[in-house]
Scaffold this motif. Structure first.
Motif, PDB file in Angstrom:
ATOM      1  N   LEU A 353       0.975  -1.110  -0.031  1.00  0.00           N
ATOM      2  CA  LEU A 353       0.185  -0.063   0.141  1.00  0.00           C
ATOM      3  C   LEU A 353       1.010   1.499  -0.134  1.00  0.00           C
ATOM      4  N   ARG A 354       2.322   1.565   0.958  1.00  0.00           N
ATOM      5  CA  ARG A 354       2.598   2.817  -0.003  1.00  0.00           C
ATOM      6  C   ARG A 354       3.401   2.840  -0.943  1.00  0.00           C
ATOM      7  N   GLN A 355       3.358   2.023  -1.442  1.00  0.00           N
ATOM      8  CA  GLN A 355       3.493   2.262  -3.697  1.00  0.00           C
ATOM      9  C   GLN A 355       2.306   2.872  -3.814  1.00  0.00           C
ATOM     10  N   VAL A 356       0.963   2.273  -3.947  1.00  0.00           N
ATOM     11  CA  VAL A 356       0.246   2.480  -4.330  1.00  0.00           C
ATOM     12  C   VAL A 356      -0.217   4.018  -4.121  1.00  0.00           C
ATOM     13  N   ARG A 357       0.096   4.385  -2.845  1.00  0.00           N
ATOM     14  CA  ARG A 357       0.164   5.621  -2.234  1.00  0.00           C
ATOM     15  C   ARG A 357       0.827   6.485  -3.030  1.00  0.00           C
ATOM     16  N   ALA A 358       1.939   5.923  -3.300  1.00  0.00           N
ATOM     17  CA  ALA A 358       3.068   6.813  -3.570  1.00  0.00           C
ATOM     18  C   ALA A 358       3.222   7.195  -4.944  1.00  0.00           C
ATOM     19  N   LEU A 359       2.149   6.312  -5.761  1.00  0.00           N
ATOM     20  CA  LEU A 359       2.619   6.582  -7.741  1.00  0.00           C
ATOM     21  C   LEU A 359       0.988   7.038  -7.410  1.00  0.00           C
TER      22      LEU A 359
END
Length: 375
Positions: A353-359
Motif C-alpha cells: 500500500l505504500r507504493q499505491v499511495r506513492a504512485l
C-alpha cells in the motif's frame, strides 16, 4: 495529498471485492462487466465522460474509457490499467481484501488493481483541481489473455476525440520505470506417424519418438538463445492414445521469448530450423508479440525522468515477460510504472500500500505541471 492516497487505498479494496476473473483463462468466469460498471458510476460522479468499449465478438468483455469534461485543451495523457485477473484456484477468500500492515492481500491486488486504483484517484484529483493536463483513463479487459480490451480501446480513441501525447501503464514494477520488456512467440509443431501394433513396431512410424527428438533439439538450442537474451522451451507436449499401438500423431507447443528489438515472428523459422524431414513435422505460428523499449527522448522519456525523480526510482526494470506497452506505443510514447507486492498469479497475492499511495501522489505532483514539449 493525503486525500488522494487514502482514496486510492479505499478504491483498491472496492476493486478487489469485485470478481473480474478472465473467462478466456477460466471458462465461465465473471469477466469485467461488474468492475466496469462500478468504475463507470464512480467516474461519472467525478465528472468524467465515460464510454464502454466492447471487445468485438466477445459479449461480456467490456473496457472503459473516461475522458475529462469540457473541451480538449492541454496535453492528453492516457492512464492505462487492466481490470481482469487470473483465476482463484486454491484461494479460500480471493475477493475479501485482507490487511497485514501495509500489505493488502486478495486476487488482483498487485496485478493490477493497485495500479488501477492509483491512476483513478490521481486522475480524479487532477480533474477536480483543474490541472492543465487531460488524464484519459483507459481501463481495459483481457490483458491476461489476448489483449482484446486494449486493441478495442486503441481503435476507439480517435472516434472519442482522444489524441494522446503519451501513455502511462501502471503495471506492477516496484515503482521502477520499465526500461524494456521481452516479446514472445508460440509455435505449434505437429508430427504425423503411422499406426501399427506395438508388437510389430517396425511396421509403423512413431510420432512420439520424433516429438522426443525435437524436445532434445530444443533443449540443446536453448542455451544459445538464452545467451542472446531470450528463452526457448517446450511448454506443452502430447501424443498417442493407447498402449500397444505405435502412435501416429503427436504435437507440442514451443515457446520463444525474444529480447526487445527482435522480430517475434521469426520464432517460426527458429523452430523450423530444428526439424528434420524424416520427422514428418509441420510448424505453425500460434501467437506472437514483439518486445518494447522505453524511448531515449521525447514525452515518455521526459515523463519517466520526472516521475522517477519524484518516486526516487529510475528506468532500471527490464521485464522478462510481455506487457501491453508495444500496443500503446503505436498510439503514443509509452512508459510503464506501477506498485508491486508479491504472489502475482499465486494464492497469496498482495500489494504494498505504500507504493499505491506513492504512485497516486507522484502522478498528481508531476502531472500538475507536465507539458510534453518541455521534455
Amino acid at each position: 495529498m493525503r486525500n488522494v492516497e487514502a482514496g486510492a487505498v479505499a478504491l483498491l479494496g472496492d476493486l478487489v471485492r469485485i470478481d473480474s476473473v478472465n473467462p478466456g483463462l477460466v471458462p465461465g468466469a465473471a469477466g469485467e462487466t461488474a468492475i466496469v460498471g462500478h468504475l463507470r458510476a464512480r467516474l461519472q460522479a467525478s465528472g468524467f465522460v465515460t464510454t464502454v468499449v466492447p471487445a468485438p465478438g466477445r459479449p461480456g468483455r467490456p473496457s472503459l474509457v473516461a475522458v475529462p469534461p469540457g473541451p480538449a485543451a492541454g496535453p492528453a495523457l492516457v492512464l492505462n490499467g487492466h481490470l481482469d485477473t487470473v483465476g482463484v484456484a486454491g484461494m479460500p477468500e480471493p475477493f475479501a481484501p485482507r490487511l497485514d500492515g501495509d500489505r493488502l492481500f486478495g486476487r488482483g491486488a498487485a496485478d493490477m488493481k493497485g495500479g488501477v486504483a492509483a491512476i483513478v484517484a490521481a486522475a480524479e484529483h487532477l480533474v477536480a483541481t483543474n490541472a492543465p493536463v487531460r488524464p484519459v483513463l483507459a481501463l481495459v479487459a483481457d490483458e491476461e489473455d489476448a489483449s482484446l480490451g486494449s486493441e478495442a480501446v486503441i481503435d476507439a480513441l480517435p472516434g472519442l476525440g482522444v489524441r494522446p501525447d503519451a501513455c502511462l501503464i501502471a503495471e506492477p514494477t516496484d515503482l521502477a520505470l520499465t526500461r524494456s520488456l521481452r516479446g514472445f512467440a508460440v509455435v505449434r509443431v505437429r508430427f504425423t506417424g503411422l499406426a501399427a501394433h506395438s508388437s510389430q513396431a517396425g511396421l509403423g512410424v512413431n510420432a512420439v519418438t520424433h516429438l522426443g527428438r525435437l524436445l532434445h533439439a530444443v533443449d540443446e538450442r536453448s542455451a544459445a538463445v538464452r545467451a542472446g537474451g531470450g528463452d526457448l522451451m517446450v511448454t506443452v507436449a502430447r501424443g498417442g492414445e493407447s498402449p500397444f499401438v505405435v502412435p501416429d500423431h503427436a504435437e507440442c507447443l514451443v515457446e520463444l521469448r525474444t529480447p526487445a528489438g527482435r522480430d517475434s515472428a521469426g520464432a517460426l523459422s527458429e523452430v523450423r530450423s530444428l526439424l528434420r524431414p524424416e520427422w514428418y513435422a509441420t510448424a505453425e505460428l500460434v501467437a506472437h508479440r514483439d518486445g518494447w523499449r522505453l524511448d531515449d527522448t521525447g514525452p515518455a522519456a521526459g515523463l519517466s525522468r520526472r516521475l522517477g525523480d519524484e518516486l526516487g526510482t529510475g528506468p532500471t526494470f527490464d521485464a522478462p515477460y510481455w506487457m501491453e506497452a508495444p500496443l500503446w506505443q503505436r498510439v503514443a510514447p509509452t512508459l510503464v510504472c506501477g506498485p508491486s507486492g508479491g504472489g502475482l498469479h499465486a494464492v497469496d497475492e498482495w500489494v504494498d500500500l505504500r507504493q499505491v499511495r506513492a504512485l497516486a501522489a507522484a502522478l498528481v505532483t508531476v502531472l500538475a505541471a507536465w507539458t510534453p514539449d518541455a521534455d
